[in-house]
Design a protein around this motif. Structure first.
Motif, PDB file in Angstrom:
ATOM      1  N   PHE A   1      -6.829  21.163  10.318  1.00 16.40           N
ATOM      2  CA  PHE A   1      -7.457  22.071   9.881  1.00 16.40           C
ATOM      3  C   PHE A   1      -8.967  21.818  11.126  1.00 16.40           C
ATOM      4  CE2 PHE A   1      -4.573  21.538   6.445  1.00 16.40           C
ATOM      5  CZ  PHE A   1      -4.176  22.607   6.197  1.00 16.40           C
ATOM      6  N   SER A   2      -9.207  20.960  11.091  1.00 13.80           N
ATOM      7  CA  SER A   2     -10.491  20.732  11.731  1.00 13.80           C
ATOM      8  C   SER A   2     -10.178  19.633  13.056  1.00 13.80           C
ATOM      9  CB  SER A   2     -11.397  19.748  11.057  1.00 13.80           C
ATOM     10  OG  SER A   2     -12.774  19.529  11.479  1.00 13.80           O
ATOM     11  N   GLU A   3     -11.192  19.646  13.936  1.00 15.40           N
ATOM     12  CA  GLU A   3     -10.607  19.562  15.317  1.00 15.40           C
ATOM     13  C   GLU A   3     -11.723  18.176  14.873  1.00 15.40           C
ATOM     14  OE1 GLU A   3     -14.534  21.032  17.764  1.00 15.40           O
ATOM     15  OE2 GLU A   3     -12.734  21.987  18.066  1.00 15.40           O
ATOM     16  N   ASP A   4     -12.486  17.913  14.262  1.00 14.52           N
ATOM     17  CA  ASP A   4     -13.169  16.537  13.693  1.00 14.52           C
ATOM     18  C   ASP A   4     -11.906  15.666  13.059  1.00 14.52           C
ATOM     19  OD1 ASP A   4     -14.999  14.884  13.496  1.00 14.52           O
ATOM     20  OD2 ASP A   4     -14.932  14.707  11.840  1.00 14.52           O
ATOM     21  N   ARG A   5     -11.468  14.695  13.047  1.00 14.19           N
ATOM     22  CA  ARG A   5     -10.617  14.052  11.994  1.00 14.19           C
ATOM     23  C   ARG A   5     -10.658  13.073  10.778  1.00 14.19           C
ATOM     24  NH1 ARG A   5      -6.773  10.203  15.233  1.00 14.19           N
ATOM     25  NH2 ARG A   5      -5.666  11.493  17.775  1.00 14.19           N
ATOM     26  N   ASP A   6     -12.108  13.907  10.751  1.00 17.24           N
ATOM     27  CA  ASP A   6     -12.924  13.201   8.814  1.00 17.24           C
ATOM     28  C   ASP A   6     -12.986  14.194   8.755  1.00 17.24           C
ATOM     29  OD1 ASP A   6     -12.972  10.162  10.178  1.00 17.24           O
ATOM     30  OD2 ASP A   6     -15.046  10.462  10.578  1.00 17.24           O
ATOM     31  N   TYR A   7     -13.428  15.453   9.294  1.00 14.04           N
ATOM     32  CA  TYR A   7     -13.512  16.583   8.411  1.00 14.04           C
ATOM     33  C   TYR A   7     -11.882  16.876   8.077  1.00 14.04           C
ATOM     34  CZ  TYR A   7     -18.200  17.173  10.250  1.00 14.04           C
ATOM     35  OH  TYR A   7     -19.543  16.894  10.458  1.00 14.04           O
ATOM     36  N   ASP A   8     -10.990  17.061   8.980  1.00 12.13           N
ATOM     37  CA  ASP A   8      -9.272  17.524   8.847  1.00 12.13           C
ATOM     38  C   ASP A   8      -9.096  16.483   7.864  1.00 12.13           C
ATOM     39  OD1 ASP A   8      -6.772  18.151  10.146  1.00 12.13           O
ATOM     40  OD2 ASP A   8      -6.132  16.788   9.903  1.00 12.13           O
ATOM     41  N   TYR A   9      -9.058  15.137   7.395  1.00 18.75           N
ATOM     42  CA  TYR A   9      -9.175  14.475   6.380  1.00 18.75           C
ATOM     43  C   TYR A   9      -9.339  15.059   4.839  1.00 18.75           C
ATOM     44  CZ  TYR A   9      -8.204  10.404   3.758  1.00 18.75           C
ATOM     45  OH  TYR A   9      -7.949   9.822   2.264  1.00 18.75           O
ATOM     46  N   GLU A  10     -10.577  14.904   5.168  1.00 17.40           N
ATOM     47  CA  GLU A  10     -11.305  15.871   3.520  1.00 17.40           C
ATOM     48  C   GLU A  10     -10.654  17.646   3.404  1.00 17.40           C
ATOM     49  OE1 GLU A  10     -13.583  14.865   0.427  1.00 17.40           O
ATOM     50  OE2 GLU A  10     -14.972  14.388   3.546  1.00 17.40           O
ATOM     51  N   VAL A  11     -10.458  18.159   4.136  1.00 16.47           N
ATOM     52  CA  VAL A  11      -9.464  19.201   4.325  1.00 16.47           C
ATOM     53  C   VAL A  11      -8.352  18.940   3.138  1.00 16.47           C
ATOM     54  CG1 VAL A  11      -8.666  21.272   4.980  1.00 16.47           C
ATOM     55  CG2 VAL A  11     -10.886  20.783   5.361  1.00 16.47           C
ATOM     56  N   ARG A  12      -7.496  18.355   4.155  1.00 14.65           N
ATOM     57  CA  ARG A  12      -6.118  18.268   3.555  1.00 14.65           C
ATOM     58  C   ARG A  12      -6.279  17.404   2.344  1.00 14.65           C
ATOM     59  NH1 ARG A  12      -2.783  17.747   7.728  1.00 14.65           N
ATOM     60  NH2 ARG A  12      -2.985  18.267   9.315  1.00 14.65           N
ATOM     61  N   THR A  13      -6.695  16.406   1.950  1.00 14.55           N
ATOM     62  CA  THR A  13      -7.014  15.621   0.743  1.00 14.55           C
ATOM     63  C   THR A  13      -7.717  17.044  -0.334  1.00 14.55           C
ATOM     64  OG1 THR A  13      -7.837  13.390   1.148  1.00 14.55           O
ATOM     65  CG2 THR A  13      -9.040  14.027  -0.677  1.00 14.55           C
ATOM     66  N   VAL A  14      -8.370  17.307  -0.497  1.00 13.15           N
ATOM     67  CA  VAL A  14      -8.861  18.858  -1.270  1.00 13.15           C
ATOM     68  C   VAL A  14      -7.822  19.796  -1.167  1.00 13.15           C
ATOM     69  CG1 VAL A  14     -10.492  20.374  -1.397  1.00 13.15           C
ATOM     70  CG2 VAL A  14     -11.189  18.204  -1.055  1.00 13.15           C
ATOM     71  N   ILE A  15      -7.604  19.772  -0.300  1.00 10.62           N
ATOM     72  CA  ILE A  15      -6.247  21.502  -0.269  1.00 10.62           C
ATOM     73  C   ILE A  15      -5.118  20.098  -1.297  1.00 10.62           C
ATOM     74  CG2 ILE A  15      -4.087  22.115   0.390  1.00 10.62           C
ATOM     75  CD1 ILE A  15      -5.984  22.842   2.872  1.00 10.62           C
ATOM     76  N   GLY A  16      -5.173  18.651  -1.258  1.00 11.17           N
ATOM     77  CA  GLY A  16      -3.966  17.772  -1.996  1.00 11.17           C
ATOM     78  C   GLY A  16      -4.362  18.342  -4.016  1.00 11.17           C
ATOM     79  N   TYR A  17      -5.701  18.395  -4.123  1.00  7.44           N
ATOM     80  CA  TYR A  17      -6.049  19.030  -5.887  1.00  7.44           C
ATOM     81  C   TYR A  17      -4.920  20.403  -5.725  1.00  7.44           C
ATOM     82  CZ  TYR A  17      -9.732  15.487  -4.157  1.00  7.44           C
ATOM     83  OH  TYR A  17     -10.671  13.956  -3.766  1.00  7.44           O
ATOM     84  N   ALA A  18      -4.861  21.569  -5.021  1.00  6.45           N
ATOM     85  CA  ALA A  18      -3.849  22.643  -5.752  1.00  6.45           C
ATOM     86  C   ALA A  18      -3.222  22.007  -6.915  1.00  6.45           C
ATOM     87  CB  ALA A  18      -3.596  23.059  -3.637  1.00  6.45           C
ATOM     88  N   GLY A  19      -2.132  21.506  -6.583  1.00  7.25           N
ATOM     89  CA  GLY A  19      -1.072  21.500  -7.314  1.00  7.25           C
ATOM     90  C   GLY A  19      -1.662  20.916  -8.574  1.00  7.25           C
ATOM     91  N   ALA A  20      -2.431  20.402  -9.118  1.00  6.91           N
ATOM     92  CA  ALA A  20      -4.062  19.664 -10.689  1.00  6.91           C
ATOM     93  C   ALA A  20      -4.249  20.957 -10.186  1.00  6.91           C
ATOM     94  CB  ALA A  20      -4.040  18.607 -10.673  1.00  6.91           C
ATOM     95  N   ARG A  21      -4.831  21.905  -9.843  1.00  6.73           N
ATOM     96  CA  ARG A  21      -5.613  23.302 -10.014  1.00  6.73           C
ATOM     97  C   ARG A  21      -7.070  22.700  -9.789  1.00  6.73           C
ATOM     98  NH1 ARG A  21      -2.741  26.020 -15.153  1.00  6.73           N
ATOM     99  NH2 ARG A  21      -1.109  26.613 -14.054  1.00  6.73           N
TER     100      ARG A  21
END
Length: 126
Positions: A8-28
């Protein structure tokens, strides 16, 4: 990763953050479209843009929560408050990379207010 997908980002830290927050979607706790839309234009390690994107997303989502509540849509307001709280949390984290310490407390307080609203509305309506 799927073939051709580089994150989701060329920066690995940002990519991790985006993936983490997207993971919250299962709990709305997030909306993948909101997250990707807010962060898609950030390139490299642009900490200012990273903070601004998350802070703006959090503010917009908080406004959505308030609008939903004002129209009596309390369940929608509840989940929007949760999303806003999570987005403000990322904004607080983003501030750790900046010298803008004057924004740390107000950003934290905004996120905490969204969390408190989520808990209050959730107890009564969800």
């Amino acid at each position: 990763m799927a073939r051709g997908f580089h994150g989701f980002s060329e920066d690995r830290d940002y990519d991790y953050e985006v993936r983490t927050v997207i993971g919250y979607a299962g709990a709305r706790g997030s909306d993948p479209g909101e997250v990707i839309g807010a962060t898609a234009g950030i390139h490299g390690k642009d900490h200012d843009a990273w903070f601004e994107a998350w802070n703006a997303l959090a503010q917009r989502t908080a406004e959505t929560a308030a609008t939903c509540a004002s129209h009596g849509h309390m369940v929608s307001a509840c989940w929007a408050h949760l999303r806003a709280s999570n987005y403000f949390a990322v904004a607080v984290n983003a501030l750790s990379s900046l010298d803008r310490t004057d924004e740390l407390l107000p950003t934290y307080q905004a996120g905490r207010a969204q969390w408190d609203a989520f808990i209050e509305i959730g107890r009564a309506h969800v």
